[in-house]
Design an enzyme around this catalytic site. Structure first.
Site, PDB file in Angstrom:
ATOM      1  N   ASP A 338       5.120 -15.736  25.187  1.00 12.90           N
ATOM      2  CA  ASP A 338       3.947 -14.914  24.915  1.00 12.90           C
ATOM      3  C   ASP A 338       3.490 -14.313  26.240  1.00 12.90           C
ATOM      4  OD1 ASP A 338       1.612 -13.740  23.663  1.00 12.90           O
ATOM      5  OD2 ASP A 338       1.831 -15.267  22.109  1.00 12.90           O
ATOM      6  N   GLU A 393       1.565  -7.524  13.012  1.00 12.68           N
ATOM      7  CA  GLU A 393       2.221  -6.627  12.066  1.00 12.68           C
ATOM      8  C   GLU A 393       2.043  -5.166  12.462  1.00 12.68           C
ATOM      9  OE1 GLU A 393       3.917  -7.939   8.538  1.00 12.68           O
ATOM     10  OE2 GLU A 393       4.365  -8.580  10.572  1.00 12.68           O
ATOM     11  N   LYS A 398       6.895  -3.887  17.248  1.00  4.82           N
ATOM     12  CA  LYS A 398       8.070  -4.710  16.984  1.00  4.82           C
ATOM     13  C   LYS A 398       9.339  -4.016  17.473  1.00  4.82           C
ATOM     14  CE  LYS A 398       6.034  -6.995  12.904  1.00  4.82           C
ATOM     15  NZ  LYS A 398       6.104  -8.413  13.267  1.00  4.82           N
ATOM     16  N   SER A 420       5.840 -10.087   7.413  1.00  3.44           N
ATOM     17  CA  SER A 420       5.495 -10.495   6.060  1.00  3.44           C
ATOM     18  C   SER A 420       5.659  -9.384   5.042  1.00  3.44           C
ATOM     19  CB  SER A 420       4.045 -10.972   6.027  1.00  3.44           C
ATOM     20  OG  SER A 420       3.179  -9.920   6.409  1.00  3.44           O
ATOM     21  N   HIS A 441      11.233 -14.919   6.995  1.00  5.08           N
ATOM     22  CA  HIS A 441       9.800 -14.974   6.729  1.00  5.08           C
ATOM     23  C   HIS A 441       9.399 -16.382   6.327  1.00  5.08           C
ATOM     24  CE1 HIS A 441       6.173 -13.789   4.056  1.00  5.08           C
ATOM     25  NE2 HIS A 441       5.777 -14.113   5.273  1.00  5.08           N
ATOM     26  N   ASN A 444       2.952 -20.212   5.897  1.00  6.21           N
ATOM     27  CA  ASN A 444       1.999 -21.046   6.610  1.00  6.21           C
ATOM     28  C   ASN A 444       1.290 -22.003   5.651  1.00  6.21           C
ATOM     29  OD1 ASN A 444       0.577 -21.702   9.027  1.00  6.21           O
ATOM     30  ND2 ASN A 444      -1.191 -20.635   8.207  1.00  6.21           N
ATOM     31  N   GLU A 453      11.860 -16.785   3.218  1.00  2.00           N
ATOM     32  CA  GLU A 453      12.499 -15.592   2.670  1.00  2.00           C
ATOM     33  C   GLU A 453      13.484 -15.047   3.706  1.00  2.00           C
ATOM     34  OE1 GLU A 453       9.352 -13.503  -0.351  1.00  2.00           O
ATOM     35  OE2 GLU A 453       8.888 -13.358   1.786  1.00  2.00           O
ATOM     36  N   ASN A 491       4.761 -12.165  -1.332  1.00  2.00           N
ATOM     37  CA  ASN A 491       3.522 -11.408  -1.135  1.00  2.00           C
ATOM     38  C   ASN A 491       3.381 -10.273  -2.141  1.00  2.00           C
ATOM     39  OD1 ASN A 491       2.595 -12.996   0.917  1.00  2.00           O
ATOM     40  ND2 ASN A 491       3.328 -11.665   2.554  1.00  2.00           N
TER      41      ASN A 491
END
Length: 760
Positions: A338, A393, A398, A420, A441, A444, A453, A491
């Site tokens: 990070d 997201e 990304k 997600s 994926h 949580n 997934e 989702n």
């Protein structure tokens, strides 16, 4: 001693001291599942032992994986289809009772997994010893299949350790470590794994005497007046967690125990009749189907080497940090990246807490922490076999990250995103090697949610997909391959449910009423409590991402809550007020009447979207869809998943309800493409592994021989019938859902993957 007898699944030995060793080693299988043939051979062995009367007998397993995984569930399904469950239950009871009545000491030596029928087998022995090892696990988990123990578990365990300890073990199906089983009195001694058989012989020579307090509890808690007082209390506790009409098995088991008298024959008869009745319920059919679906998902990565030893995770937030921690827990080397150490340290602290809970030993905790290393500058990418991106997201961010990672790869490394909802075709633009990019994926909380997934895109190399499935298997997760369209599977199906609940809330339906109606259907948590638990900010973010694709709108009122800093549980206020991590739900006006179609407005949007996913090829088949939704959202397991629910209600009936809702409440309820699919009108087939053939109704009996080798006459030794009649009962990132307290009967009603999940 066993002259003239030939066994496929048992090995026998006799030492100089006259002690017989019986080794269970089911032919053609890596585990010991107790089949009809295994029982038939054991019956022959026990009959010969009753004649020969050796000094003692030890029963153990030749399988490295453990003692026995329980009854052969595939055979059980066959018995249910042919109406012979009771006959076969009684056969197993009879064999185990003959074992229990042998006129000499018997000891069961247990290592690894000892489940269900395996536990009932060891309960039929006089003494039990277990390997003091982390892999030793003892349980009676039948209630998770919609039935309860049927080979003497309910008849023997309460009388062995006392009802107050035995009932929670059977109602929850939870596993016991060797030490915990010893403390409860389920086993009599523990020993190092290498010395298990030697210590079993010592126990045979010098049997363990159970403490007076343990014997007194076992006696007192099973007296008739005590059973009549305790049973209603246990029923009340169980009813607070699960509904009898949804999960009848726990209640039926309590009733079997309540009615069971001092006669073992009467208790066994009650048990057999109850299990036979439960086996014919839709709940049992659906939970057994889910069990096989779970095994099918597990086996997707079988026989494939994933080749991943070092995982590099970018993004040390809740999801990224917990993915990294879980990988290190499972023995992989992990580097966690990070921007600054202050963002990584909380993830390391959470990892230590996880390891202390899971590993117990300080040495093992420190070893796991050494496998998980902070990596602010990202140098670990160059040595990684798999890099997982778990940042916020934003597709542009990304893609920029991928542009820095991909040039550091050497050969066959895999790049994965934990996104997600962003379509992978959008994320893979600009990659030099898009065939080695896919989605992984996680859900949580990572340590509790079993589903992952595995997200495909058009350019994905099938070999990379298989490696990813094997990697998930190595992590102990259940992978389901999904198409990389917005929201993927879970989702996409969950959001219409949550958005409709929020719309109903904005229309004035009280939150507690919405939560109660969803739980009445069988959801593990109500949608309003779930939205607060997940965070209204997360719901709004994912909702905005998916709403245009789903043809929905974000309900009014959410932005006002967010502007006021009321995001839900994390802020102490949201749709509910939260205190000590629990929602304070307002009282509902006793004169309030909920809309008659409230449950349909909540549930049918999920079913409608599930059908659309099936039509769009988001998953390979209806079975995988049902499994993914159950293990990813907690969709009522006893209903078998959204497609199974549509089949059971009738596809045309459900479609008609949606059309009625569309006329009354708007176009968002209009049936989507796919309601004409043949899969909605087919009875679900048992998802057995390829090449497996279900057994016939009854396996042929082997001819038993006398000591001289001549054919013996068949003896049944049936227990007498009881004098009393049989019993007749029967979203994404950042939340930690409420769940049953350890030891509560609620766990009995759920499969491993049925925890509630919000959009991730």
């Amino acid at each position: 001693m066993f002259e003239g007898l030939r066994f496929n699944h048992w090995k026998t030995g006799l030492d100089d001291a006259g002690i017989v060793t019986l080794t269970l080693d089911r032919a053609g299988s890596s585990v010991n599942a107790i089949s009809r043939e295994v029982l038939d051979e054991l019956e022959q062995i026990v009959e010969r032992l009753a004649i020969e009367k050796p000094a003692g007998a030890i029963i153990h397993s030749a399988k490295p994986s453990g003692f026995a995984v329980g009854a052969d569930i595939k055979e059980f399904v066959s018995y249910a289809e042919h109406g012979s469950v009771r006959e076969n239950i009684e056969h197993g009871q009879r064999v185990f009772e003959q074992l229990a009545r042998l006129p000499f000491p018997t000891v069961a030596a247990v290592h690894g997994a000892c489940m269900g029928g395996g536990t009932e087998l060891i309960l039929a022995c006089r003494q039990r010893i277990a390997a003091e090892d982390d892999s030793t696990r003892i349980a009676l988990p039948e209630v998770m299949l919609g039935i309860h123990p049927g080979w003497g578990g309910t008849a023997r365990l309460p009388r062995l350790i006392g009802a107050t300890d035995a009932l929670p073990v059977m109602l929850t199906g939870r596993t016991l470590s060797a030490r915990r089983a010893l403390a409860l009195g389920v086993i009599d001694r523990v020993a190092p794994a290498a010395e298990l058989l030697a210590e079993a012989r010592a126990l045979l020579r010098r049997p363990h005497t159970r403490p007076l307090g343990q014997r007194a509890k076992a006696w007192a808690t099973n007296l008739w007046p005590v059973r009549q007082i305790l049973a209603p209390m246990v029923v009340k506790q169980t009813a607070a967690k699960v509904r009898k009409e949804h999960y009848p098995a726990p209640f039926a088991m309590i009733e079997v125990w309540r009615r069971g008298g001092s006669s073992i024959q009467q208790r066994l008869a009650l048990e057999a009749r109850s299990v036979a009745k439960l086996a014919d319920t839709p709940t049992a059919h659906n939970l057994i189907r889910i069990f096989f679906l779970q095994e099918r998902l597990k086996n997707q990565g079988a026989g494939v080497e994933h080749g991943i030893e070092h995982v590099h995770v970018v993004g040390a937030g809740v999801m990224g940090g917990d993915i990294a921690a879980w990988c290190a827990l499972k023995g992989l080397q992990v580097t966690l990246q990070d921007r600054e150490m202050k963002f990584i340290q909380p993830a390391l602290d959470r990892a230590r807490q996880l390891y202390e809970k899971k590993l117990k030993s300080a040495d093992k905790v420190e070893a796991a922490m050494k496998r998980l290393r902070a990596d602010v500058d990202g140098s670990g990418v160059a040595d990684a076999d798999l890099a997982i991106e778990a940042i916020y997201e934003n597709a542009e961010a990304k893609r920029a990250l991928y542009a820095s990672i991909e040039p550091q790869f050497q050969a066959q490394e895999i790049l994965a995103s934990n996104t997600s909802s962003i379509p992978l075709d959008e994320l893979s633009a600009g990659l030099k090697q898009p065939q080695r990019f896919l989605g992984l994926h996680f859900f949580n909380p990572v340590a509790q949610m079993p589903l992952v997934e595995v997200v495909r895109h058009d350019g994905l190399d099938p070999t990379v997909e298989r490696r990813a499935l094997a990697f998930c298997k190595a992590l102990g997760k259940l992978p389901v391959a999904v198409k990389g369209t917005p929201g993927f599977l879970v989702n996409r199906i969950l959001m219409p449910y949550l958005l409709e609940a929020l719309r109903l809330y904005s229309e004035g339906v009280p939150g507690p009423v919405l939560d109660r109606e969803a739980k009445k259907f069988g959801m593990p948590m109500g949608p309003i409590e779930l939205a607060d638990t997940v965070g209204l900010d997360v719901c709004a973010s994912v909702g905005k991402e998916l709403a245009p694709f789903l043809g929905l709108e974000l309900p009014p009122g959410i932005e006002e809550k967010l502007d006021a800093g009321k995001r839900g549980k994390k802020d102490g206020q949201g749709l509910y007020v939260w205190q000590d991590g629990k929602p304070v739900k307002p009282e509902v006006d006793p004169d309030y009447t909920a809309p008659a179609d409230l449950q349909e407005r909540l549930i049918l949007p999920m079913v409608n979207e599930a059908v659309a996913c099936l039509a769009d090829g988001v998953v390979d088949d209806a079975d995988r869809l049902d499994a993914g939704v159950i293990f990813g959202t907690g969709f009522a397991p006893f209903r078998g998943g959204p497609i199974a629910y549509a089949r059971s209600e009738g596809a045309e009936v459900v479609k008609g309800r949606l059309e009625k809702l569309a006329r009354q409440h708007g176009e968002r309820f209009t049936p989507k493409a796919g309601w004409d699919l043949p899969a909605l009108r087919e009875a679900p087939a048992l998802p057995v592994p390829a090449g497996h053939v279900l057994p016939p109704r009854r396996a042929p009996r082997r001819q038993r021989l006398t000591r001289s080798g001549r054919p013996a006459r068949h003896r049944r030794n049936r227990p007498p019938r009881p004098a009393t009649p049989a019993t007749r009962p029967h979203p994404h990132r950042r939340h930690a859902p409420a769940r049953p307290v350890r030891g509560s009967p609620a766990r009995s009603a759920r499969t491993a993957g049925s925890r509630p999940a919000g959009p991730h």
